[in-house]
Design a protein around this motif. Structure first.
Motif, short mmCIF file in Angstrom:
data_model
loop_
_atom_site.label_atom_id
_atom_site.label_comp_id
_atom_site.label_asym_id
_atom_site.label_seq_id
_atom_site.Cartn_x
_atom_site.Cartn_y
_atom_site.Cartn_z
N PHE A 1 -7.36 9.29 -10.54
CA PHE A 1 -7.43 10.75 -10.68
C PHE A 1 -8.83 11.17 -11.09
O PHE A 1 -9.58 10.44 -11.74
CB PHE A 1 -6.45 11.23 -11.75
N SER A 2 -9.16 12.41 -10.74
CA SER A 2 -10.39 13.01 -11.25
C SER A 2 -10.19 13.37 -12.72
O SER A 2 -9.08 13.32 -13.25
CB SER A 2 -10.72 14.27 -10.47
N GLY A 3 -11.29 13.74 -13.40
CA GLY A 3 -11.18 14.14 -14.80
C GLY A 3 -10.24 15.31 -14.97
O GLY A 3 -9.44 15.36 -15.91
N ARG B 1 -12.97 22.20 -6.73
CA ARG B 1 -11.72 22.03 -7.47
C ARG B 1 -11.69 20.67 -8.16
O ARG B 1 -12.44 19.76 -7.81
CB ARG B 1 -10.53 22.13 -6.51
N SER B 2 -10.82 20.54 -9.13
CA SER B 2 -10.59 19.23 -9.73
C SER B 2 -10.13 18.27 -8.64
O SER B 2 -9.24 18.58 -7.86
CB SER B 2 -9.51 19.34 -10.81
N GLY B 3 -10.78 17.09 -8.55
CA GLY B 3 -10.43 16.12 -7.52
C GLY B 3 -11.16 16.31 -6.22
O GLY B 3 -10.89 15.60 -5.24
N ALA B 4 -12.13 17.26 -6.18
CA ALA B 4 -12.85 17.52 -4.92
C ALA B 4 -13.90 16.45 -4.61
O ALA B 4 -14.39 16.39 -3.49
CB ALA B 4 -13.52 18.90 -4.97
N GLY B 5 -14.25 15.62 -5.61
CA GLY B 5 -15.23 14.56 -5.37
C GLY B 5 -16.55 14.78 -6.07
O GLY B 5 -17.51 14.04 -5.83
N MET C 1 -17.95 21.42 -2.95
CA MET C 1 -17.15 20.29 -2.47
C MET C 1 -15.70 20.71 -2.28
O MET C 1 -15.16 21.49 -3.06
CB MET C 1 -17.22 19.14 -3.47
N ALA C 2 -15.06 20.18 -1.26
CA ALA C 2 -13.63 20.40 -1.02
C ALA C 2 -13.07 19.17 -0.33
O ALA C 2 -13.58 18.76 0.72
CB ALA C 2 -13.40 21.64 -0.16
N SER C 3 -12.07 18.55 -0.93
CA SER C 3 -11.41 17.36 -0.37
C SER C 3 -12.41 16.27 -0.01
O SER C 3 -12.29 15.60 1.02
CB SER C 3 -10.58 17.74 0.87
#
Length: 583
Positions: free
Chosen positions: A151-153, A342-346, A524-526
């Motif tokens: 997971f992202s932070g 977004r959270s998890g966008a990289g 960033m996105a996905s």
């Protein structure tokens, strides 16, 4: 929601003071308050005022697991938190702390959320129902079988919140619960909390928070602590954040965006009878101001055209998952570059590759270091750190020494260019003293880095990265956990470094920070670069931000609510609204 006024207190705090080892004074100091079911108490204060220590004490972490001198008394549902074992307290208290990594232990998100209910020996059907409800509320149900390590932070932060929800506690303690979340995700967290509060048996909630726009509407009470750890203001959001707004701001504490704008507009000659706490109320006030407001055009510094870093078709993978896909862009020397998403966008994975913390594939990240072309994917670590400084999202991940002094000295001894003819340790000691003062850490010189507050840890982590005087500084969420005054100071330090020619690359959920200071914004996105350009073409463009699952910065959203003042639509800094001399 429960009738909190007529119910018995779930939480009783009496004359609480906490003094950590190596500290000369207690923070918090002589704090007393009560909380009932359905109440949401918002705790504010500058960095180092004792907010996180208070949160840990409410859950029994202090003094049972973290050594500190605690005087006074805390009781939750009748249980004394200093003596009742923490596992027993967990039946009535659930906590989410600043560092979510420190409280995640399971191999899947579903197991993490189910862990506490299973230990409460609940019926399996109830365990399953609680887990599904909690993960759904934070938007992670579809990721229930993933390992939290992937997971992202921000995703880990949401998972920790879901685990707390699943405990169904009488008291919910949230310490900076949205610090690693984008604005959309932060709003969803507080929507989920609102749903919990709407139940017939809601918890009492204590929230430590710097970002107020999403929580102020839920708060029933606001307590503001000063730098000495004492409660300076205590009352309803209107009484504290509205009626005493200027005094609260003077403590270096963040205010709701609408409140900050109203104070600035008042300084421009248009005071308001009742200071607004939200965008709707601010828009009503602005629409009563007939003449245009004076706005100073942004004088954004533009980085020199020379390229300092080139990224070509970068791909980052971890445990079989692709985190960054085919990223390509150039960065100008001496510029400020903000990476948002977004959270998890990289974002964090991208920055780790740029700094060589996660070696990128050969030939995908090239650093232009003078006449050299350094391939970050194949260069030796020592070569990279001489040119690129890195600040982790979680400061603890880069601390290796046992005192603040030694942490700062470590990088200086290994990587700094010591002037010829100067005794090395004498120079290092002088530089450490200078940096301690520069980052307001002098009084904490002998403290263990892990025992600092979240804001103090962040300042130390930035200091260690700057110790070697790198040409490129890469920072992951640099203002996380900072009060307004410390965030402003940190930004000033970064901009001073930029003026010396240092290139600043930062990932941030603080879109206002990016809008105010970035020369280049990478959205960033996905895992992909969805947009790359100036602020106006990225952060202020509704179509670009919506496509990336984001909202335009809070200040822009707030100011665009006024129909009468189009001159405010693209203001990126409150300071650009000019004040009247003598007002």
């Amino acid at each position: 929601m429960a009738d909190s006024e007529n119910s018995e207190p779930i939480l009783q705090v009496s004359n609480l003071s906490i003094r950590h080892p190596d500290r000369s004074r207690a923070t918090p100091s002589a704090v007393s308050f009560e909380a009932r079911r359905g109440e949401v108490i918002l705790i504010l204060g500058p960095s180092g005022s004792g907010k996180s220590s208070l949160a840990m004490a409410l859950a029994g972490i202090i003094p049972q697991y973290v050594a500190a001198e605690l005087t006074g008394d805390i009781r939750v549902a009748g249980l004394e938190t200093g003596t009742v074992p923490v596992p027993q307290l967990a039946t009535v208290v659930a906590s989410v702390f600043q560092d979510a990594d420190a409280q995640l232990i399971a191999e899947t998100a579903l197991d993490e959320v189910s862990f506490a209910p299973e230990n409460f020996l609940l019926d399996p059907i109830e365990i399953a129902d609680r887990a599904e409800e909690a993960l759904t509320l934070v938007g992670l149900w579809d990721h229930r079988d993933r390992d939290p390590e992937t997971f992202s932070g921000g995703e880990r932060q949401r998972l920790a919140i879901a685990a707390a929800f699943a405990q169904d506690p009488a008291l919910l303690v949230l310490d900076e619960p949205t610090a690693n979340l984008d604005s959309v995700a932060a709003e969803s967290v507080y929507d989920a909390l609102a749903a919990r509060l709407a139940r017939s048996d809601p918890p009492a909630v204590v929230v430590v928070e710097h970002s107020l726009d999403h929580v102020v509407g839920l708060a029933t009470r606001v307590m503001v602590m000063d730098g000495a750890g004492a409660v300076r203001f205590d009352g309803t959001p209107r009484e504290v954040l509205g009626d005493r707004a200027a005094e609260v701001a003077a403590l270096g504490v963040w205010l709701p965006t609408a409140t900050s704008v109203a104070l600035r507009v008042a300084a421009a000659g248009h005071p308001v009878a009742e200071v607004p706490l939200d965008a709707v109320a601010l828009a009503r006030h602005l629409d009563t101001v007939a003449e245009p407001l004076p706005v100073r055009p942004a004088a954004r510094a533009v980085g020199r055209a020379e390229t300092v870093m080139e990224v070509r078709s970068l791909r980052v993978e971890r445990q079989g998952a692709t985190l960054v896909r085919d990223a390509s862009f150039r960065i100008a020397r001496g510029s400020v570059v903000a990476v948002v998403g977004r959270s998890g966008a990289g974002k964090s994975s991208l920055l780790a590759a740029l700094a060589g913390v996660v070696p990128p594939p050969r030939g995908t990240v090239t650093l232009h270091a003078g006449d050299r072309r350094l391939d970050i994917g194949t260069a030796r670590v020592r070569e990279i750190v001489q040119h690129v400084g890195f600040v982790f999202q979680n400061p603890e991940h880069q601390f290796i020494e046992h005192s603040v002094t030694e942490e700062l000295a470590f990088g200086l001894r290994r990587f700094a260019d010591i002037p010829p003819g100067v005794e090395a340790e004498t120079w290092v000691s002088a530089e450490v003293e200078r940096m301690l003062a520069r980052f307001d850490l002098t009084d904490l010189a002998s403290a263990h880095p892990f025992m600092l507050s979240g804001g103090q840890k962040r300042r130390l982590s930035v200091g260690t990265a700057l110790a070697a005087d790198p040409g490129v500084l890469v920072l992951d969420e640099p203002t996380f956990g900072q009060d307004r005054e410390r965030a402003d100071e940190l930004v000033t330090l970064l901009l001073e470094a930029q003026q010396r020619g240092v290139t600043i690359i930062l990932a941030t959920h603080d879109l206002q920070l990016a809008a105010a200071h970035a020369d280049q914004v990478i959205v960033m996105a996905s895992g992909r670069v969805a947009a790359d350009g100036a602020v106006a073409a990225t952060l202020l463009d509704d179509a670009v931000m919506t496509a990336a699952g984001l909202a335009v910065p809070a200040l822009t959203r707030t100011l665009r609510g006024s129909m009468r003042h189009p001159e405010l639509a693209d203001v990126t800094r409150i300071e650009h609204i000019e004040v009247r001399v003598g007002v």
